[in-house]
Design a protein around this motif. Sequence first.
Motif, PDB file in Angstrom:
ATOM      1  N   PHE A   1       0.875  -1.179   0.000  1.00  0.00           N
ATOM      2  CA  PHE A   1       0.000   0.000   0.000  1.00  0.00           C
ATOM      3  C   PHE A   1       0.899   1.212   0.000  1.00  0.00           C
ATOM      4  CE2 PHE A   1      -2.850  -3.087   2.099  1.00  0.00           C
ATOM      5  CZ  PHE A   1      -3.883  -3.028   1.192  1.00  0.00           C
TER       6      PHE A   1
ATOM      7  N   LEU B   1       4.311   0.979   1.609  1.00  0.00           N
ATOM      8  CA  LEU B   1       4.361  -0.012   2.682  1.00  0.00           C
ATOM      9  C   LEU B   1       4.162  -1.421   2.121  1.00  0.00           C
ATOM     10  CD1 LEU B   1       4.391  -0.379   5.829  1.00  0.00           C
ATOM     11  CD2 LEU B   1       1.899  -0.286   5.697  1.00  0.00           C
TER      12      LEU B   1
ATOM     13  N   VAL C   1       3.116  -4.706   2.588  1.00  0.00           N
ATOM     14  CA  VAL C   1       2.326  -5.364   3.632  1.00  0.00           C
ATOM     15  C   VAL C   1       2.451  -6.881   3.550  1.00  0.00           C
ATOM     16  CG1 VAL C   1       0.024  -5.637   4.582  1.00  0.00           C
ATOM     17  CG2 VAL C   1       0.742  -3.428   3.740  1.00  0.00           C
TER      18      VAL C   1
ATOM     19  N   PRO D   1       1.920 -10.470  15.124  1.00  0.00           N
ATOM     20  CA  PRO D   1       1.556  -9.265  15.879  1.00  0.00           C
ATOM     21  C   PRO D   1       0.605  -8.377  15.080  1.00  0.00           C
ATOM     22  CG  PRO D   1       3.828  -9.155  15.108  1.00  0.00           C
ATOM     23  CD  PRO D   1       3.341 -10.523  14.811  1.00  0.00           C
ATOM     24  N   ASN D   2       0.048  -7.377  15.720  1.00  0.00           N
ATOM     25  CA  ASN D   2      -0.865  -6.456  15.038  1.00  0.00           C
ATOM     26  C   ASN D   2      -0.157  -5.816  13.854  1.00  0.00           C
ATOM     27  OD1 ASN D   2      -2.040  -5.553  18.233  1.00  0.00           O
ATOM     28  ND2 ASN D   2      -3.160  -6.707  16.725  1.00  0.00           N
ATOM     29  N   GLY D   3      -0.877  -5.743  12.766  1.00  0.00           N
ATOM     30  CA  GLY D   3      -0.301  -5.112  11.583  1.00  0.00           C
ATOM     31  C   GLY D   3       0.635  -6.016  10.803  1.00  0.00           C
ATOM     32  N   ALA D   4       0.647  -7.281  11.140  1.00  0.00           N
ATOM     33  CA  ALA D   4       1.568  -8.191  10.453  1.00  0.00           C
ATOM     34  C   ALA D   4       1.121  -8.448   9.014  1.00  0.00           C
ATOM     35  CB  ALA D   4       1.658  -9.505  11.213  1.00  0.00           C
TER      36      ALA D   4
ATOM     37  N   LYS E   1      -2.038 -10.152   8.433  1.00  0.00           N
ATOM     38  CA  LYS E   1      -2.877 -11.356   8.430  1.00  0.00           C
ATOM     39  C   LYS E   1      -4.200 -11.108   7.712  1.00  0.00           C
ATOM     40  CE  LYS E   1      -2.952 -11.352  12.943  1.00  0.00           C
ATOM     41  NZ  LYS E   1      -2.211 -10.116  13.231  1.00  0.00           N
ATOM     42  N   THR E   2      -4.888 -10.047   8.137  1.00  0.00           N
ATOM     43  CA  THR E   2      -6.168  -9.746   7.504  1.00  0.00           C
ATOM     44  C   THR E   2      -5.979  -9.451   6.018  1.00  0.00           C
ATOM     45  OG1 THR E   2      -7.041  -8.906   9.574  1.00  0.00           O
ATOM     46  CG2 THR E   2      -8.169  -8.218   7.574  1.00  0.00           C
ATOM     47  N   THR E   3      -4.855  -8.830   5.704  1.00  0.00           N
ATOM     48  CA  THR E   3      -4.575  -8.536   4.303  1.00  0.00           C
ATOM     49  C   THR E   3      -4.497  -9.821   3.478  1.00  0.00           C
ATOM     50  OG1 THR E   3      -3.371  -6.577   5.013  1.00  0.00           O
ATOM     51  CG2 THR E   3      -3.024  -7.310   2.757  1.00  0.00           C
TER      52      THR E   3
ATOM     53  N   GLN F   1     -13.031  -9.663  10.658  1.00  0.00           N
ATOM     54  CA  GLN F   1     -12.533  -9.289  11.975  1.00  0.00           C
ATOM     55  C   GLN F   1     -13.431  -8.223  12.593  1.00  0.00           C
ATOM     56  OE1 GLN F   1      -8.551  -7.854  11.752  1.00  0.00           O
ATOM     57  NE2 GLN F   1      -8.320  -7.612  13.937  1.00  0.00           N
TER      58      GLN F   1
ATOM     59  N   GLU G   1     -10.076 -13.949  13.395  1.00  0.00           N
ATOM     60  CA  GLU G   1     -10.186 -13.773  14.841  1.00  0.00           C
ATOM     61  C   GLU G   1     -11.576 -14.127  15.370  1.00  0.00           C
ATOM     62  OE1 GLU G   1      -8.407 -10.327  16.450  1.00  0.00           O
ATOM     63  OE2 GLU G   1      -6.795 -10.276  14.972  1.00  0.00           O
TER      64      GLU G   1
ATOM     65  N   HIS H   1      -5.509 -14.581  17.761  1.00  0.00           N
ATOM     66  CA  HIS H   1      -4.509 -14.048  18.686  1.00  0.00           C
ATOM     67  C   HIS H   1      -4.415 -14.890  19.958  1.00  0.00           C
ATOM     68  CE1 HIS H   1      -2.928 -10.484  16.887  1.00  0.00           C
ATOM     69  NE2 HIS H   1      -4.135 -10.016  16.592  1.00  0.00           N
TER      70      HIS H   1
ATOM     71  N   ILE I   1      -8.886   5.430   1.582  1.00  0.00           N
ATOM     72  CA  ILE I   1      -8.501   4.091   1.995  1.00  0.00           C
ATOM     73  C   ILE I   1      -9.709   3.418   2.627  1.00  0.00           C
ATOM     74  CG2 ILE I   1      -6.951   2.733   3.424  1.00  0.00           C
ATOM     75  CD1 ILE I   1      -5.109   5.169   3.479  1.00  0.00           C
TER      76      ILE I   1
ATOM     77  N   LYS J   1     -10.291   0.316   4.611  1.00  0.00           N
ATOM     78  CA  LYS J   1      -9.709  -0.867   5.241  1.00  0.00           C
ATOM     79  C   LYS J   1     -10.817  -1.848   5.564  1.00  0.00           C
ATOM     80  CE  LYS J   1      -5.596   1.152   7.206  1.00  0.00           C
ATOM     81  NZ  LYS J   1      -4.855   1.390   8.443  1.00  0.00           N
TER      82      LYS J   1
HETATM   83  N1  LIG Z   1      -6.364  -0.618   2.405  1.00  0.00           N
HETATM   84  C1  LIG Z   1      -5.214  -0.330   3.049  1.00  0.00           C
HETATM   85  N2  LIG Z   1      -4.521   0.767   2.729  1.00  0.00           N
HETATM   86  C2  LIG Z   1      -3.368   1.059   3.366  1.00  0.00           C
HETATM   87  N3  LIG Z   1      -2.815   0.312   4.312  1.00  0.00           N
HETATM   88  C3  LIG Z   1      -3.435  -0.832   4.658  1.00  0.00           C
HETATM   89  C4  LIG Z   1      -4.676  -1.202   4.048  1.00  0.00           C
HETATM   90  N4  LIG Z   1      -5.089  -2.364   4.601  1.00  0.00           N
HETATM   91  C5  LIG Z   1      -4.146  -2.694   5.504  1.00  0.00           C
HETATM   92  N5  LIG Z   1      -3.169  -1.772   5.544  1.00  0.00           N
HETATM   93  C6  LIG Z   1      -1.975  -1.803   6.388  1.00  0.00           C
HETATM   94  O1  LIG Z   1      -1.389  -3.067   6.240  1.00  0.00           O
HETATM   95  C7  LIG Z   1      -0.842  -3.511   7.455  1.00  0.00           C
HETATM   96  C8  LIG Z   1      -1.365  -4.882   7.780  1.00  0.00           C
HETATM   97  O2  LIG Z   1      -2.724  -4.779   8.085  1.00  0.00           O
HETATM   98  P1  LIG Z   1      -3.600  -6.039   8.476  1.00  0.00           P
HETATM   99  O3  LIG Z   1      -4.986  -5.550   8.699  1.00  0.00           O
HETATM  100  O4  LIG Z   1      -3.422  -7.094   7.471  1.00  0.00           O
HETATM  101  O5  LIG Z   1      -2.961  -6.471   9.855  1.00  0.00           O
HETATM  102  P2  LIG Z   1      -3.352  -7.674  10.785  1.00  0.00           P
HETATM  103  O6  LIG Z   1      -2.205  -8.577  10.781  1.00  0.00           O
HETATM  104  O7  LIG Z   1      -4.647  -8.225  10.433  1.00  0.00           O
HETATM  105  O8  LIG Z   1      -3.423  -6.939  12.200  1.00  0.00           O
HETATM  106  P3  LIG Z   1      -4.461  -7.139  13.400  1.00  0.00           P
HETATM  107  O9  LIG Z   1      -3.938  -8.205  14.243  1.00  0.00           O
HETATM  108  O10 LIG Z   1      -4.422  -5.807  14.078  1.00  0.00           O
HETATM  109  O11 LIG Z   1      -5.771  -7.422  12.811  1.00  0.00           O
HETATM  110  C9  LIG Z   1      -1.178  -2.474   8.490  1.00  0.00           C
HETATM  111  O12 LIG Z   1      -0.056  -1.651   8.659  1.00  0.00           O
HETATM  112  C10 LIG Z   1      -2.305  -1.714   7.862  1.00  0.00           C
HETATM  113  O13 LIG Z   1      -2.322  -0.384   8.296  1.00  0.00           O
END
Ligand SMILES: Nc1ncnc2c1ncn2[C@@H]1O[C@H](COP(=O)(O)OP(=O)(O)OP(=O)(O)O)[C@@H](O)[C@H]1O
Lengths: 507, 263, 309
Positions: free
Chosen positions: B14, B17, B19, B38-41, B43-45, B86, B181, B214, C306, C308
């Motif tokens: 993104f 970044l 991801v 961890p958060n922001g790793a 996973k959801t992406t 989530q 989650e 988690h 964005i 999300k």
């Molecule tokens: N649409 C988007 N545009 C910009 N950045 C994004 C977007 N979606 C996710 N990110 C960034 O990608 C990174 C990973 O996000 P993601 O939601 O996959 O984390 P996660 O592992 O699911 O965390 P959590 O445990 O908090 O759910 C984060 O830094 C988030 O800010």
Amino acid sequence: MSSLGGGQPGEGGLPAAAPEPVDAPDRVKVGVDEWVAEAEGRRAARSGLTGALVRVWERLPAPARLAILIGPFAIFPFITNEGNLYRYGLITIIYALLALGLNVVVGFAGLLDLGYVAFFGVGAYLYGIMASGHSGHHLQAEIAIPIVVISTALFGLLLGLTSWRLLGDYLAIVTLFFLQAFVIFVNNANGGLNDFSYPFVGKVDLTGGSNGLDQIDPLNFFGYHITTTKGYYFFTLISITLLMTMLYFVNGSRTGRAWRALREDPLAAEVMSVPVNRLKLLAFMFGAATAGFSGTIYGAVQSGAFPGDYDVGLLITIYAIVILGGLGSIGGVVIGALVVNGAPELLRSSSNARFLFYGVLLLALFIAMRPWYKPVVVLLGTIAFGFAVHGIASAVWSRGTAGHIEGGGQLGRALEHWVLLPRNTSSIAGWAYFALIVAALVLTLLRGWWRALALIPTLYLASFVWENKLVEQVSGATRLILLGGLLVVIMNVRPSGIFGTSRVEIA
Amino acid sequence: MAALLELRDVSKAFGGLQVIDHLNLHVDEGEIVSVIGPNGAGKTTVFNLITGIYHVDSGEIVFEGDKVSGLPPHAITNRGIARTFQTLRLFLNMTVLENVMAAEYGQTKATALEAMLQLPRARREEKRIRKVAEEKLAFFGQRLAGYRHDQPAYSLSYANRRRLEIARAMATNARLLLLDEPAAGMNPHETHEITELIGKLRDDADYSILVIEHDMHVVEGISDRVIALDHGVKIAEGLFDEVATHPLVIEAYLGVRAEAEAV
Amino acid sequence: MNWSLFFGELVSGLTLGSIYALIALGYTMVYGILKLLNFAHGDVYMVGAFVGFFVLKWLGGPLAPAVTGWLAVAIMFTVAMLACGALGVGIERFAYRPLRNAPRIAPLISALGVSIFLQNSALLLWGPQFRDYDTFDLVGVKSYHIGTNFFISNVQILTISVSIGLTILLALVISRTRTGKAMRATSFDRDAAEMMGISIDRVISFTFFLGSALAAAGGIMFGLVFGQIFSLMGFTAGLKGFTAAVVGGIGSIPGAVLGGFLIGLTEAFATGYLPGGSVYANLYVFALLIVMFLIRPTGLLGSPVIQKV
Ligand SMILES: Nc1ncnc2c1ncn2[C@@H]1O[C@H](COP(=O)(O)OP(=O)(O)OP(=O)(O)O)[C@@H](O)[C@H]1O
Ligand SMILES: [Mg+2]
């Protein structure tokens, strides 16, 4: 601060919503939980007579509900013979039909289409082009109507394409602009000096410009002409009955569910196997076709199509109908149309309008104020206040009581002793109007007996403004002012519309 | 045996970044795989990429041997992948039953016109999917039973909303469930229940499952295999005990200083 | 090439554009903070024009003014901007604030209601007829020419420069003052800003005040440039102001100005050069909006939204 932010969760509400996980600070917006809880409370609070009525209504089988809504319209012609009443009834049903289509787009699919009434216009004009003395063609209705319906659906498809990229407000503005574009087009497409010159055919008079497209043919099915208002009345009534039935079935089908899912959360819907883009188009096409069809009827009834009829005023009227009836409620539009269109149309003369005005004021007072003696106190207070003001004014300001109420009947004569009627009202009434708005707004900030107390001069002011200003333009500006105010008030008090079930939304 | 789902060298950025960074991942038929990190790793992406909400920058996603990356989300769902969110995205103002039935759109064919005229196919399908929806809800025992069917979804408790999300995903006729989650925000009792439920989903209902979680107790309880992500990179993969004690994983969760102390 | 037509359209496009820019600023600010399309904004602009008109009348009218022409204009601007600022604050307080957590569609419909309400109140009180600003008598319109083909009047210079001046002022307020910072924080993340102790209500009120005051300035400029105002002038202007905001990138202050000029120029050149332009100029503006949405939905200077999941 309004009560929405920090309101008490109503009884019977959610168990104060489950605790939020700590790892997701962005999960739920501040204030939303309270809103949800409040909505629950409001739902539960519908006790008493209204609540009971609503429950009975909800338990009725669908055909019975349809019969209750449509039945009165069907017997109406047998109890009255007055031509004008017919016409009002007819226009009311046409508006209800039109609102039904909008309800699919906005109420079901949640797409804020502010260009909707353009399709109504397209229907009327297109039919006019195919069958009128103006254009010189005289197509039969059984051919013209399918053409209109298909072409408006295609127009709807085109406009709907924008909904693939645009959501919410963006869609609203593009569609509103589309309406504007339509109005500009029909106002000018008369083949005149400034008009386009089309490829191959050159300049053509399509719409008659600002004079409108006149001499539209009556509907002519297989040689049978519908010429009487009564004929149109029944034709439209049958159409709306069929459409309501079909919509009822669609609503309960996969398509209806998909529309509602898309309204709730387009992304989740898409991930749950709903082809969201296709369904948006379908909603737009469905709405446009309905509008086109009702536009055809309207054009034939008016035997003309005039640019001013398809403008923002109509848009507001139709939105008010849909919202009053409750977004997404099929039967609601009939009630909405009756209230928004029927009532003011039936009471067009200023003396009838006066009855309506005071009647609605009283009704609102007694519905909105609890306990029962409060509105009584306010009412008596207002009456006394009025006579006092009138008495004082007649002593010190003779000009203030010099006016008369024209043709006011009994009520009018009584009012002459109560409300001030200055002879040269224009500027005083203007300031009073302004003061009334301020007073009404201040009222919303007061609570309890203070509000009741402040209501007394406000009500008096309201009737002063009504008698001296608003009554002049009952069917024009006043009507739209009231509709506009109504929209704001409904949105603030009951965002789901009067007859709709409340909805909850978490952003 | 061929993998049911396979991510081959998938990347996603993104802006600047990164991801997801050249991620390889697979889920076999009948497997429960957990993704931790961890958060922001990212996973959801990963879930968003699999379900087509985001497009992959490079690499490809293969399901049952066919490439699915590039398809629109609803088409991917129809192939047999369904997910929960989530951040809970139920159709709040629809009833519980309708929520589940809405997810069966892809398995029905009757057009709006057929519904208007109540032609046989529309009625037949309607009856069928209602039954399916009731079955899916029955999977949750008393929790979503009976009178709850006709309640609006917003009136459900938080834990029940999570359950309804799972029911809705099941109703798409998926073979692979992606659960984001599922135990978040639940109390210990409910967490335990969800752990058992996930096992049942595989054992009794034959789903393969990819789950983000988690809560390490849940992960330990359900996983055939665990994958740890950090900054979009797979840092460890294997049995729970191997991954949980992997130095990189500890570092990712606790930071470098903690690792220095631990060693 | 007909240069005098070209320069004529250029100047009139820039003039129109500076009016649209002022309207667009209000849309963009409100949208940036509330994510609300304030339909009533165009009508606030109309009210501004009328307040200016009544101030002028109260000063004795253009023929017998109590003060000199330019001072009268300055007073008109001040009073109208203050009055409309207050109007904007009131609209927000009563029509939008109670709806902050309501379903998305509710404030939009409320806004539509306010718009209709204002528009028809104007019709009721002031009638549908045109009112004259009598700019010629008021300030003595002069036309300057540079070369043989380039003409510009003092009123046009005034309009363009006041518009640019107000924009710079606004930019300073937003970037330098504490309230400006609070505005930016709020538009970035309302909830977070609230938790940081920023009074959201105050920030939003202030935003509405600024936006509405700018719209009022636009309304008066319209009156000065075209010499006439009318009760229904707000609707189309509002639509174009919003288009300008969108084309420039909603939420972006320079974007709104850029968008405003772009719309103004499109309209002017469409009038001069395109088939049917004299009556269909607005259709061409609409076409521009559509094209913009297709190629760059976030507008020229907007940052991508964005979403999300
Ligand atoms: N649409 C988007 N545009 C910009 N950045 C994004 C977007 N979606 C996710 N990110 C960034 O990608 C990174 C990973 O996000 P993601 O939601 O996959 O984390 P996660 O592992 O699911 O965390 P959590 O445990 O908090 O759910 C984060 O830094 C988030 O800010
Ligand atoms: Mg996540």
